[in-house]
Design a protein around this motif. Structure first.
Motif, short mmCIF file in Angstrom:
data_model
loop_
_atom_site.label_atom_id
_atom_site.label_comp_id
_atom_site.label_asym_id
_atom_site.label_seq_id
_atom_site.Cartn_x
_atom_site.Cartn_y
_atom_site.Cartn_z
N PHE A 16 20.52 15.91 3.82
CA PHE A 16 20.81 15.21 2.57
C PHE A 16 19.60 15.32 1.65
N ILE A 17 19.84 15.80 0.44
CA ILE A 17 18.76 15.93 -0.54
C ILE A 17 19.15 15.13 -1.76
N HIS A 18 18.23 14.34 -2.25
CA HIS A 18 18.50 13.61 -3.48
C HIS A 18 17.27 13.71 -4.37
N HIS A 19 17.45 14.31 -5.56
CA HIS A 19 16.34 14.41 -6.50
C HIS A 19 16.50 13.32 -7.55
N TYR A 20 15.74 12.26 -7.41
CA TYR A 20 15.80 11.17 -8.38
C TYR A 20 14.82 11.46 -9.52
N ARG A 21 14.91 10.68 -10.57
CA ARG A 21 13.97 10.86 -11.69
C ARG A 21 12.63 10.24 -11.33
N TYR A 22 11.55 10.87 -11.79
CA TYR A 22 10.22 10.30 -11.55
C TYR A 22 10.22 8.85 -12.00
N GLY A 23 9.70 7.97 -11.16
CA GLY A 23 9.63 6.55 -11.51
C GLY A 23 10.81 5.76 -10.96
N GLY B 207 3.87 11.54 -7.51
CA GLY B 207 4.02 10.88 -8.79
C GLY B 207 3.70 9.40 -8.78
N LEU B 208 3.14 8.90 -7.69
CA LEU B 208 2.95 7.46 -7.56
C LEU B 208 1.48 7.07 -7.44
N GLY B 209 1.21 5.82 -7.74
CA GLY B 209 -0.12 5.25 -7.57
C GLY B 209 -0.06 4.11 -6.57
N LEU B 210 -1.15 3.32 -6.59
CA LEU B 210 -1.29 2.25 -5.60
C LEU B 210 -0.14 1.24 -5.65
N ALA B 211 0.16 0.74 -6.83
CA ALA B 211 1.18 -0.31 -6.94
C ALA B 211 2.54 0.22 -6.53
N GLU B 212 2.86 1.45 -6.98
CA GLU B 212 4.17 2.02 -6.70
C GLU B 212 4.36 2.32 -5.22
N THR B 213 3.30 2.86 -4.58
CA THR B 213 3.43 3.18 -3.14
C THR B 213 3.55 1.90 -2.33
N THR B 214 2.83 0.86 -2.76
CA THR B 214 2.92 -0.42 -2.04
C THR B 214 4.34 -0.96 -2.10
N ALA B 215 4.92 -0.93 -3.30
CA ALA B 215 6.30 -1.40 -3.46
C ALA B 215 7.27 -0.55 -2.65
N LEU B 216 7.00 0.77 -2.63
CA LEU B 216 7.87 1.68 -1.89
C LEU B 216 7.79 1.40 -0.39
N VAL C 138 4.11 -10.33 6.16
CA VAL C 138 3.18 -9.53 5.38
C VAL C 138 3.01 -10.20 4.04
N SER C 139 1.76 -10.45 3.66
CA SER C 139 1.59 -10.98 2.31
C SER C 139 0.67 -10.05 1.54
N ILE C 140 1.14 -9.61 0.43
CA ILE C 140 0.34 -8.71 -0.40
C ILE C 140 0.29 -9.27 -1.81
N ALA C 141 -0.93 -9.46 -2.28
CA ALA C 141 -1.07 -9.97 -3.64
C ALA C 141 -1.13 -8.78 -4.59
N MET C 142 -0.03 -8.16 -4.78
CA MET C 142 -0.01 -7.04 -5.71
C MET C 142 1.26 -7.10 -6.54
N ALA C 143 1.07 -7.10 -7.82
CA ALA C 143 2.22 -7.21 -8.72
C ALA C 143 3.09 -5.98 -8.60
N ALA C 144 4.40 -6.18 -8.64
CA ALA C 144 5.32 -5.06 -8.63
C ALA C 144 5.08 -4.24 -9.89
N PRO C 145 5.14 -2.92 -9.77
CA PRO C 145 4.85 -2.10 -10.94
C PRO C 145 5.93 -2.25 -12.01
N ALA C 146 5.47 -2.37 -13.24
CA ALA C 146 6.43 -2.43 -14.35
C ALA C 146 6.85 -1.00 -14.66
#
Lengths: 176, 832
Positions: free
Chosen positions: B444-451, B488-497, B714-722
């Motif tokens: 299964f391959i799914h190409h989503y849009r960046y972000g 395509g991701l940074g710290l906040a995005e990978t944490t949320a992922l 798990v507690s992480i004090a990191m805001a979800a990426p806007a």
């Protein structure tokens, strides 16, 4: 669509239609023959284009070219005159026949005439020992067979091919 | 378990699983059948004929179907009229194999004689000489003399570059096709092949660049002659001069087991130097392979640019001083800073270093920050692979999800292991914004849009639309492994992922199960260890550094990574840097402390699969630098906390006592080994290649917290990426990873892999490039949030989605996550 695909679109589609889509690579030999049709060799660009069409690696396509002796990746004569000089043919005079042809063409074994028309080479068995001297001409996308030959009859064949090339050149000039 | 079959090999009764090849059955029983083309990791081809044996099978009465018995009531054995290749015959019940009869020995002798007719026998100048299967087998079985004419020997090219990494000697090649089959069967990058046939047959590559594969070095290990050699090692040393030192690759979080081959040499002033990196067998991690970055990227450790003494900033700038002077100053400033101390550690450090740094920082009441652009370690600690997991066991009925990762670029050996699992029937799902080299093996391959990675994962979890079938495969899978990367991701995005992916695992009841779990594709080798030792990434790193009374930076170069961090460090009260190199951060420092390279000391790294593995010293450290854990212990002693600074092993005992996940660990346990299959790297190098057997430890996999502490959270004090808004005239920049980047640990190997390194370039879809008004190869200036990068080349790729700009990491483009950037044509300064 790459250059080779565009050039022979109809032929390529016909060839590909013979094989299931997931077995595309089966079409590698017919496509290589197609690539060799115009100038009797497969150029590096054609090699890459065929690989792209068949979703193979260029190396794998080149490997097929390398394995089969009737595919060429070097640009030599438009016609390859291939004379069998194996033992049974030699017993029927193939060696002297070959030497005579070389002399007439003014090139040595494996050489190409200065006009770029003929390359003459010795090959292994052509499966017609009893009708030697025998040779085949590969060119213009075809392979023609000539049996029970003498230097004179062979030269007539060569002259006819040369005449064909001259005629073609003339008609091209006329068109231009 | 497969049915067992019993057969006799040279009067030895052997019982092996059905389907085992005779050659392997013999190997298991300790009987060596010589081979050249056969390799236990690849399908047999029976090309070289070296493994010929006599094969007898019980006679069967055709009329009754019953075995024919002899006078003693034993089954009568019928031997084949000719010898058979033992690499192509599976065992069968009652089979009798003879490997040392005169007929067989005659066959061995003849095959060797044939092979040598076109082999140059240039052993004295051959890199393989001393560890060469052909040499060994010639000595063991060869005729000693040849009946063939010397004048008929093949004379072929001896220095054919198959690309700039691997050289081919056509004369030495015996055409066993191991290299071709490795590239074809194992890596599925068929860039090597045979050309021509019979005595004219040769190995060729037509790929662009030539021999285009990240695994090319492995072909030199399994080459049974000296035909394939690496550009790095050819003519560098003789195998018998080399010492073997176990190590762990530091280039990525896979944690491949390696052997560093060292020797003392005159040209290095009589010092021990690393001559090459070889794979060390660990079937749980890297099997017997390593990638080319791991093989060729070690040169940074021996770079002449290393810092060799402590430095302190004085009027004239940074000047070399004694350790005491430097540490005195550090002590004084640390006491002043106290709880205002911020320790920023990079994921290159060993667990022992991180532990001691953490202890000192805690003692002072400071903060322990981790320098990483990939987050979510807390989720991996909790939902990582269960203890006892092995990616090599995944297959039919299992599922692997890879999201936001170009796995071949980020961690090649993981790519290989995932691909092989898919080959064995595992359902592979690839969710990524653009096609990658993993797509061909995905069900299964799914190409989503960046972000939109979270939405994509949500759709998969919900089984919506085209992902319904994938969701069902995921639900019904026996085991589930999820890799998340930083495409395509940074710290906040990978944490949320990571959080979403962990939820998917936990929700399906697979948390902590063997062969299930979450794997973060980190950018450094020991990021997970840093999490385990208590370091955490900080969303506002610039704020934390600028507000610090003292910033203590170890194995990280924030100033080199981003101008905002450089500016923040200028605000810090005092700056202490410990590193191998005079990085941009070190150049700003008040005190610089020189650290030892991984080749010069010991320690442990925790791999992405949560396997704690041990590396050993290979060469003597130059006078001056100390191991990071020793530096931290010395600093600790001065500020009032006693730590282990003399030996990494004792630091590990402290770790085991205070980090729950590491409870019970010690170096002896981490160093334990058990029998692995295939058996390689012993006297019979012809069998598995020149990779090394593992005597120094298979490592210990940690149990995920979800098992040890089921009620934990798990507690992480990191805001979800806007969601990123791209203003008019700007374009979406997605940072991506290229294997050969220009990072600190690869750049000193430039002379080897330089031509393949990612350049200062960005990649766009050609239409997007045209819309923005830039053609391929034009040079631009990028303007991002607080940074500009000029002289960046535009490259186009039709496969990329529109309206996005891919920027390789570590090539001097400081983007740390997705951001909106503006492009301007590069205007050259008018000449004055």
């Amino acid at each position: 669509m790459n250059a080779f695909h565009a050039k022979y679109q109809t032929e390529i589609e016909q060839i590909l239609a013979k094989y299931p889509p997931e077995r595309k690579r089966s079409a590698v030999m017919p496509l290589l023959f197609l690539a060799q049709r115009d100038d009797n060799y497969i150029s590096p660009n054609e090699l890459a284009d065929i690989a792209e069409i068949l979703e193979m690696s260029v190396t794998d396509v080149a490997s097929v070219v390398g394995f089969y002796t009737l595919f060429y990746d070097q640009h030599e004569g438009r016609y390859r005159i291939q004379v069998c000089t194996d033992l049974p043919c030699a017993l029927r005079g193939a060696e002297t026949f070959f030497e005579a042809l070389c002399k007439e063409l003014g090139v040595s074994s494996g050489g190409t005439t200065p006009d770029g028309l003929f390359t003459i080479e010795e090959v292994k068995c052509l499966a017609a020992c009893h009708r030697a001297p025998v040779f085949q001409v590969q060119g213009d996308g075809e392979i023609a067979y000539y049996e029970n030959q003498t230097a004179e009859t062979a030269l007539q064949v060569i002259a006819a091919l040369r005449e064909k090339a001259v005629q073609e050149a003339r008609s091209r000039e006329g068109a231009a | 378990m497969a049915n067992q079959v019993t057969l006799t090999i040279d009067d030895l009764t052997v019982t092996v699983p059905e389907g085992t090849l005779v050659v392997d059955a013999a190997r298991k029983a300790g009987i060596d059948i010589p081979v050249f083309c056969y390799h236990p990791k690849m399908e047999p081809v029976g090309m070289c004929r070296m493994c010929l044996v006599q094969v007898g099978r019980p006679m069967v009465d055709r009329a009754t179907g019953q075995p024919v018995l002899d006078a003693d009531g034993q089954p009568k054995i019928q031997f084949s009229p000719k010898l058979e290749t033992s690499c192509t015959i599976p065992v069968s019940e009652g089979m009798v194999i003879r490997t040392n009869t005169p007929e067989v020995l005659r066959a061995h002798r003849d095959i060797i004689e044939f092979l040598l007719t076109s082999h140059p026998l240039d052993c004295p100048i051959c890199d393989k000489g001393g560890e060469c299967p052909l040499q060994d087998l010639t000595r063991a079985y060869g005729p000693g003399q040849s009946r063939f004419l010397l004048d008929d020997k093949m004379r072929l090219a001896k220095h054919v570059p198959l690309g700039e990494l691997i050289y081919l000697d056509r004369e030495r090649c015996i055409l066993c096709a191991r290299c071709i089959r490795f590239q074809d069967e194992i890596v599925d990058e068929p860039v090597l092949s045979f050309y021509h046939r019979g005595r004219s047959m040769q190995i060729v590559t037509y790929s662009d660049p030539p021999f285009d594969s990240y695994f090319s070095g492995n072909t030199t290990d399994i080459c049974p002659v000296g035909a394939l050699t690496t550009a790095d090692f050819r003519f560098a040393a003789r195998p018998w001069e080399l010492k073997n030192n176990a190590s762990i690759c530091t280039q990525c979080p896979v944690g491949c087991n390696t052997t560093l081959n060292t020797r003392r040499e005159v040209k290095s002033g009589g010092k021990w130097v690393v001559k090459r990196v070889m794979p060390r067998q660990n079937e749980l991690v890297n099997e017997i392979w390593i990638c080319d970055k791991g093989r060729f990227g070690y040169h940074y450790a021996e770079s002449g640019e290393r810092i060799l003494s402590p430095h302190v900033r004085k009027e004239q700038g940074l000047v070399p001083v004694s350790w005491d002077e430097a540490l005195d100053l550090v002590e004084q400033r640390l006491r002043q800073a106290g709880a205002g101390t911020v320790t920023l550690a990079g994921g290159r450090l060993a667990n022992e270093d991180l532990f001691n740094l953490a202890q000192v920082t805690d003692h002072l009441g400071g903060r322990k920050l981790l320098h990483t652009q990939v987050g979510g370690g807390e989720y991996v600690q909790r939902y990582g692979l269960g203890k006892g997991s092995n990616l090599g066991e995944l297959g039919k009925g299992d599922a692997i999800l890879v999201i936001a990762s170009d796995l071949q670029e980020e961690a090649p050996v993981w790519w290989l292991r995932v691909k092989r699992a898919a080959d064995r029937g595992a359902a592979l799902m690839v969710l990524n914004p653009r096609p990658t080299r993993l797509d061909p093996y995905a069900r299964f391959i799914h190409h989503y849009r960046y972000g939109e990675e979270l939405e994509a994962l949500g759709r998969l979890a919900a089984g919506e639309g085209e992902l319904a079938e994938a969701a069902e495969a995921l639900r019904s899978a026996e085991n589930l492994v999820i890799f998340y990367g930083s495409e395509g991701l940074g710290l906040a995005e990978t944490t949320a992922l990571a959080r979403e992916a962990a939820g998917l695992l936990a929700g399906s009841g697979r948390a902590g199960k063997v062969n299930s779990g979450l794997i973060g594709v980190w950018q450094q080798n020991n990021t997970l260890g840093a999490y385990d030792m208590g370091f955490r990434p900080e969303a506002d790193l610039a704020g934390a550094l600028s507000g610090s009374g003292l910033a203590w930076i170890a194995a990280a170069d924030p100033a080199g990574d981003h101008p905002a961090l450089e500016a923040a460090l200028k605000q810090a009260g005092f700056l202490v840097v410990q590193d191998l190199f005079m990085t941009r951060t070190a150049q700003m420092a008040d005190v610089v402390l020189p650290a030892q390279a991984f080749t010069e000391r010991e320690g442990t790294f925790t791999s992405g699969e949560r396997r704690v593995q041990r590396f050993y010293p290979a060469v003597a450290a130059p006078p001056g630098p100390l191991a990071d854990f020793s530096i931290a212990a010395r600093v600790g002693l001065r500020v009032g906390i006693e730590l282990e600074g003399a030996s990494a092993a004792t630091v590990m005992l402290r770790i085991a006592a205070s980090v729950p996940a590491y409870a019970g660990l010690d170096y002896a346990l981490i160093s334990e080994v058990s029998e692995q299959w295939p058996i390689i790297g012993r006297e019979d190098r012809y069998y598995g290649g020149t990779g090394y057997d593992n005597h120094q430890g298979l490592g210990v996999q940690l149990q995920p917290d979800a098992v040890t502490d089921p009620d934990g959270e798990v507690s992480i004090a990191m805001a979800a990426p806007a969601p990123l808004q791209v203003p008019e005239g700007a374009v979406y920049l997605a940072p991506v990873t290229r294997l050969y980047d220009q990072g600190l640990t690869l750049k000193p190997s430039m002379k080897i892999v330089g031509q393949r390194m990612a350049r200062r370039e960005v990649w766009l879809n050609p239409e997007t490039a045209a819309r923005l008004g830039f053609g391929a190869a034009s040079l631009v200036t990028l303007e991002g949030e607080g940074w500009t990068a000029s002289g960046v080349e535009i490259r186009v790729d039709e496969q990329l989605p529109p309206d996005v700009l891919l920027a390789p990491r570590s090539v001097g483009i400081p983007a740390t996550g997705p951001e909106a950037v503006r492009l301007r044509p590069l205007v050259t300064e008018p000449e004055a």
